[in-house]
Design an enzyme around this catalytic site. Structure first.
Site, PDB file in Angstrom:
ATOM      1  CG  HIS A 132      -1.913  -1.198   1.116  1.00 30.39           C
ATOM      2  ND1 HIS A 132      -2.597  -1.675   2.207  1.00 30.39           N
ATOM      3  CD2 HIS A 132      -2.292  -1.980   0.073  1.00 30.39           C
ATOM      4  CE1 HIS A 132      -3.352  -2.708   1.841  1.00 30.39           C
ATOM      5  NE2 HIS A 132      -3.187  -2.910   0.557  1.00 30.39           N
ATOM      6  CB  CYS A 140       2.994  15.312  -9.651  1.00 30.03           C
ATOM      7  SG  CYS A 140       1.984  16.569 -10.455  1.00 30.03           S
TER       8      CYS A 140
HETATM    9  C1  BV8 Z   1      -8.495  -2.044  -5.271  1.00 33.18           C
HETATM   10  C2  BV8 Z   1      -2.951   2.888   2.505  1.00 33.18           C
HETATM   11  C3  BV8 Z   1      -9.152  -2.103  -7.515  1.00 33.18           C
HETATM   12  C4  BV8 Z   1      -3.612   4.188   2.783  1.00 33.18           C
HETATM   13  C5  BV8 Z   1      -4.697   1.159   2.589  1.00 33.18           C
HETATM   14  C6  BV8 Z   1     -12.732  -7.766  -2.459  1.00 33.18           C
HETATM   15  C7  BV8 Z   1     -13.682  -7.893  -1.487  1.00 33.18           C
HETATM   16  C8  BV8 Z   1     -14.139  -6.736  -0.825  1.00 33.18           C
HETATM   17  C9  BV8 Z   1     -13.654  -5.451  -1.119  1.00 33.18           C
HETATM   18  C10 BV8 Z   1     -12.718  -5.347  -2.083  1.00 33.18           C
HETATM   19  C11 BV8 Z   1     -12.270  -6.481  -2.764  1.00 33.18           C
HETATM   20  N1  BV8 Z   1     -11.350  -6.073  -3.653  1.00 33.18           N
HETATM   21  C12 BV8 Z   1     -11.200  -4.708  -3.558  1.00 33.18           C
HETATM   22  C13 BV8 Z   1     -12.042  -4.251  -2.612  1.00 33.18           C
HETATM   23  C14 BV8 Z   1     -12.165  -2.865  -2.207  1.00 33.18           C
HETATM   24  C15 BV8 Z   1     -11.093  -2.434  -1.191  1.00 33.18           C
HETATM   25  C16 BV8 Z   1     -11.242  -3.207   0.094  1.00 33.18           C
HETATM   26  O1  BV8 Z   1     -10.551  -4.171   0.350  1.00 33.18           O
HETATM   27  N2  BV8 Z   1     -12.155  -2.705   0.919  1.00 33.18           N
HETATM   28  C17 BV8 Z   1     -12.325  -3.312   2.255  1.00 33.18           C
HETATM   29  C18 BV8 Z   1     -12.483  -2.176   3.247  1.00 33.18           C
HETATM   30  C19 BV8 Z   1     -13.466  -4.243   2.289  1.00 33.18           C
HETATM   31  N3  BV8 Z   1      -9.754  -2.606  -1.713  1.00 33.18           N
HETATM   32  C20 BV8 Z   1      -9.234  -1.572  -2.440  1.00 33.18           C
HETATM   33  O2  BV8 Z   1      -9.819  -0.538  -2.683  1.00 33.18           O
HETATM   34  C21 BV8 Z   1      -7.837  -1.804  -2.988  1.00 33.18           C
HETATM   35  N4  BV8 Z   1      -7.777  -1.386  -4.354  1.00 33.18           N
HETATM   36  O3  BV8 Z   1      -9.156  -3.015  -5.047  1.00 33.18           O
HETATM   37  O4  BV8 Z   1      -8.381  -1.462  -6.500  1.00 33.18           O
HETATM   38  C22 BV8 Z   1      -8.543  -1.656  -8.731  1.00 33.18           C
HETATM   39  C23 BV8 Z   1      -7.877  -2.592  -9.466  1.00 33.18           C
HETATM   40  C24 BV8 Z   1      -7.324  -2.187 -10.664  1.00 33.18           C
HETATM   41  C25 BV8 Z   1      -7.450  -0.850 -11.081  1.00 33.18           C
HETATM   42  C26 BV8 Z   1      -8.103   0.085 -10.259  1.00 33.18           C
HETATM   43  C27 BV8 Z   1      -8.636  -0.314  -9.049  1.00 33.18           C
HETATM   44  C28 BV8 Z   1      -6.805  -0.892  -2.242  1.00 33.18           C
HETATM   45  C29 BV8 Z   1      -6.753  -1.229  -0.813  1.00 33.18           C
HETATM   46  C30 BV8 Z   1      -5.627  -0.432  -0.133  1.00 33.18           C
HETATM   47  C31 BV8 Z   1      -6.143   0.757   0.620  1.00 33.18           C
HETATM   48  N5  BV8 Z   1      -5.070   1.429   1.357  1.00 33.18           N
HETATM   49  N6  BV8 Z   1      -3.637   1.798   3.195  1.00 33.18           N
HETATM   50  C32 BV8 Z   1      -3.500   4.587   4.234  1.00 33.18           C
HETATM   51  O5  BV8 Z   1      -2.919   3.844   5.032  1.00 33.18           O
HETATM   52  O6  BV8 Z   1      -4.002   5.671   4.553  1.00 33.18           O
HETATM   53  S1  BV8 Z   1      -5.552  -0.077   3.467  1.00 33.18           S
HETATM   54  C33 BV8 Z   1      -5.125   0.153   5.145  1.00 33.18           C
HETATM   55  O7  BV8 Z   1      -6.185  -0.424   5.871  1.00 33.18           O
HETATM   56  C34 BV8 Z   1      -3.887  -0.560   5.602  1.00 33.18           C
HETATM   57  O8  BV8 Z   1      -2.851  -0.508   4.665  1.00 33.18           O
HETATM   58  C35 BV8 Z   1      -4.412  -1.983   5.840  1.00 33.18           C
HETATM   59  O9  BV8 Z   1      -4.473  -2.698   4.627  1.00 33.18           O
HETATM   60  C36 BV8 Z   1      -5.817  -1.717   6.306  1.00 33.18           C
HETATM   61  C37 BV8 Z   1      -5.884  -1.736   7.797  1.00 33.18           C
HETATM   62  O10 BV8 Z   1      -5.822  -3.083   8.168  1.00 33.18           O
HETATM   63  P1  BV8 Z   1      -4.768  -3.561   9.301  1.00 33.18           P
HETATM   64  O11 BV8 Z   1      -3.404  -3.089   8.934  1.00 33.18           O
HETATM   65  O12 BV8 Z   1      -5.003  -4.974   9.508  1.00 33.18           O
HETATM   66  O13 BV8 Z   1      -5.193  -2.683  10.573  1.00 33.18           O
HETATM   67  P2  BV8 Z   1      -6.509  -2.833  11.476  1.00 33.18           P
HETATM   68  O14 BV8 Z   1      -6.506  -1.641  12.357  1.00 33.18           O
HETATM   69  O15 BV8 Z   1      -7.701  -3.128  10.641  1.00 33.18           O
HETATM   70  O16 BV8 Z   1      -6.240  -4.145  12.360  1.00 33.18           O
HETATM   71  C38 BV8 Z   1      -5.156  -4.159  13.262  1.00 33.18           C
HETATM   72  C39 BV8 Z   1      -5.046  -5.616  13.706  1.00 33.18           C
HETATM   73  O17 BV8 Z   1      -3.935  -5.722  14.587  1.00 33.18           O
HETATM   74  C40 BV8 Z   1      -6.254  -6.137  14.472  1.00 33.18           C
HETATM   75  O18 BV8 Z   1      -6.500  -7.453  14.052  1.00 33.18           O
HETATM   76  C41 BV8 Z   1      -5.803  -6.113  15.944  1.00 33.18           C
HETATM   77  O19 BV8 Z   1      -6.428  -7.113  16.700  1.00 33.18           O
HETATM   78  C42 BV8 Z   1      -4.332  -6.399  15.766  1.00 33.18           C
HETATM   79  N7  BV8 Z   1      -3.457  -5.864  16.816  1.00 33.18           N
HETATM   80  C43 BV8 Z   1      -3.573  -4.665  17.467  1.00 33.18           C
HETATM   81  N8  BV8 Z   1      -2.505  -4.500  18.316  1.00 33.18           N
HETATM   82  C44 BV8 Z   1      -1.711  -5.590  18.166  1.00 33.18           C
HETATM   83  C45 BV8 Z   1      -2.316  -6.472  17.209  1.00 33.18           C
HETATM   84  N9  BV8 Z   1      -1.773  -7.648  16.843  1.00 33.18           N
HETATM   85  C46 BV8 Z   1      -0.574  -7.984  17.441  1.00 33.18           C
HETATM   86  N10 BV8 Z   1       0.071  -7.190  18.345  1.00 33.18           N
HETATM   87  C47 BV8 Z   1      -0.458  -5.998  18.727  1.00 33.18           C
HETATM   88  N11 BV8 Z   1       0.191  -5.242  19.620  1.00 33.18           N
END
Ligand code: BV8
Length: 320
Positions: A132, A140
């Site tokens: 990501h 740009c």
């Molecule tokens: C795309 C950068 C198409 C920006 C990020 C299939 C099914 C459903 C939806 C989709 C699909 N395919 C695509 C989609 C749409 C979408 C998507 O997935 N939506 C989700 C919400 C359902 N995907 C996209 O839009 C992707 N692009 O599909 O493009 C395309 C193709 C060709 C041409 C044009 C377009 C792009 C996705 C990337 C988005 N950018 N980040 C920024 O950071 O600002 S995503 C961002 O959120 C992160 O990078 C990461 O991926 C996500 C957050 O998740 P986690 O890192 O897991 O964090 P979270 O807080 O959720 O969880 C933390 C975990 O840690 C928890 O489990 C917790 O219990 C645990 N934890 C906490 N503390 C600890 C711990 N574990 C251990 N130790 C600790 N101390």
């Protein structure tokens, strides 16, 4: 699959032994990394604080639409995260993964994190796929015609995005008498936490935002992948090349809720290549989308403590 009970860092001895046995036989290993990996470095996770930044849903701020609608707000969101990421240090899990990469040529880390912490542990770049992007690349907005992009660690990237501080004279009696550490931090001119809606946010004019130094026409934007945008071509190719190169022995799923695609999809892709799945997470509910399968490991707890212990047979002790 059995959850962890023994004293050793809260790890089940049987699970640890079977995991180490498999690790010692493994040569092709993946690790899918999420915000939980950097949590104990002091960085909020995406879903931390209910997934909100001030009153805004972080996911909705991480979109091209949000940037076009309010580039100042989105830049304040990203400048804040750049600032935070520069204030903290990688933790032992980041170092253990970097050591594993240096010891195991067949290891690839697939990071969803944009905080730059893995890069600060000399993790070999060829074995770190930034799915990501990173907060410390800016480019740009006019990708096709101008296409300028640069690595940039300037904080704040422009003066208008400086994180406000309390501005109270830290040498004043008032500051010295401050009761709570929080209040003390506030009164000693420390950063105000602008992710807290109670802290006023400066209104930043668009013309005070970072402008592309090459075309001098368009705004710069953070070099991260926004929702709805495709992942970097080269990174997608690198992962496909690894997957197509043969059997995968294991995928470690570390500190991720595994809800964002295509990143989360790599877990099942690795399974299909013969990989056993090892989940390290604070929350047992954050299991792989395909559910638990026979032979999976789940180690509940802090990645910064668990990952070094899990990788110890290969990387040796990584000091906390
Ligand atoms: C795309 C950068 C198409 C920006 C990020 C299939 C099914 C459903 C939806 C989709 C699909 N395919 C695509 C989609 C749409 C979408 C998507 O997935 N939506 C989700 C919400 C359902 N995907 C996209 O839009 C992707 N692009 O599909 O493009 C395309 C193709 C060709 C041409 C044009 C377009 C792009 C996705 C990337 C988005 N950018 N980040 C920024 O950071 O600002 S995503 C961002 O959120 C992160 O990078 C990461 O991926 C996500 C957050 O998740 P986690 O890192 O897991 O964090 P979270 O807080 O959720 O969880 C933390 C975990 O840690 C928890 O489990 C917790 O219990 C645990 N934890 C906490 N503390 C600890 C711990 N574990 C251990 N130790 C600790 N101390």
């Amino acid at each position: 699959m059995s959850s962890s009970t023994a004293p050793d860092a809260g790890i089940n001895a049987e699970d640890l032994a079977s995991f180490h046995e498999h690790l010692n036989k493994s040569t092709r290993v993946l690790a899918l990394l999420g915000a939980g990996l950097s949590a104990s470095s002091g960085l909020p996770t995406f879903r931390g604080a209910g997934g909100l930044w001030r009153t805004h849903d972080s996911v909705s701020l991480a979109t091209p639409e949000a940037f076009n609608a309010d580039p100042s707000l989105v830049w304040q969101f990203y400048s804040y995260r750049r600032h935070m990421a520069l204030q903290v240090q990688p933790n032992p899990a980041h170092y253990a993964l970097a050591k594993l990469a240096r010891k195991m040529p067949g290891f690839q880390a697939l990071s969803q994190n944009v905080d730059g912490l893995s890069q600060r542990t000399d993790h070999p770049p060829g074995q770190l796929q930034l799915l990501h992007g990173t907060l410390f690349e800016v480019r740009c907005m006019d990708r096709r015609r101008c296409g300028h992009s640069e690595t940039n660690f300037v904080d704040p990237i422009v003066p208008a995005l400086a994180i406000p501080t309390s501005g109270i004279d830290p040498t004043s009696d008032e500051a010295r008498q401050a009761v709570s550490a929080q209040l003390q931090a506030k009164q000693q001119g420390k950063d105000l936490d602008i992710s807290d809606v109670k802290v006023p946010l400066a209104s930043v004019k668009t013309h005070d935002l970072p402008v592309c130094p090459k075309c001098k026409q368009y705004l710069l934007r953070p070099g991260v992948v926004w929702f709805g945008e495709s992942l970097p071509e080269q990174v997608l190719d690198n992962v496909d090349e690894f997957m197509n190169a043969g059997r995968v022995d294991m995928i470690m799923v570390i500190g991720t809720s595994a809800k964002v695609y295509p990143a989360a999809g790599y877990i099942e892709d690795a399974r299909a290549k013969g990989a056993r799945v090892c989940v390290v997470n604070m929350d047992e509910n954050d299991k792989p989308a395909g559910g638990w399968k026979k032979g999976d490991w789940f180690f509940k707890g802090d990645a910064a403590t668990l990952v070094p212990r899990l990788l110890e047979p290969v990387v040796g002790r990584v000091e906390p």
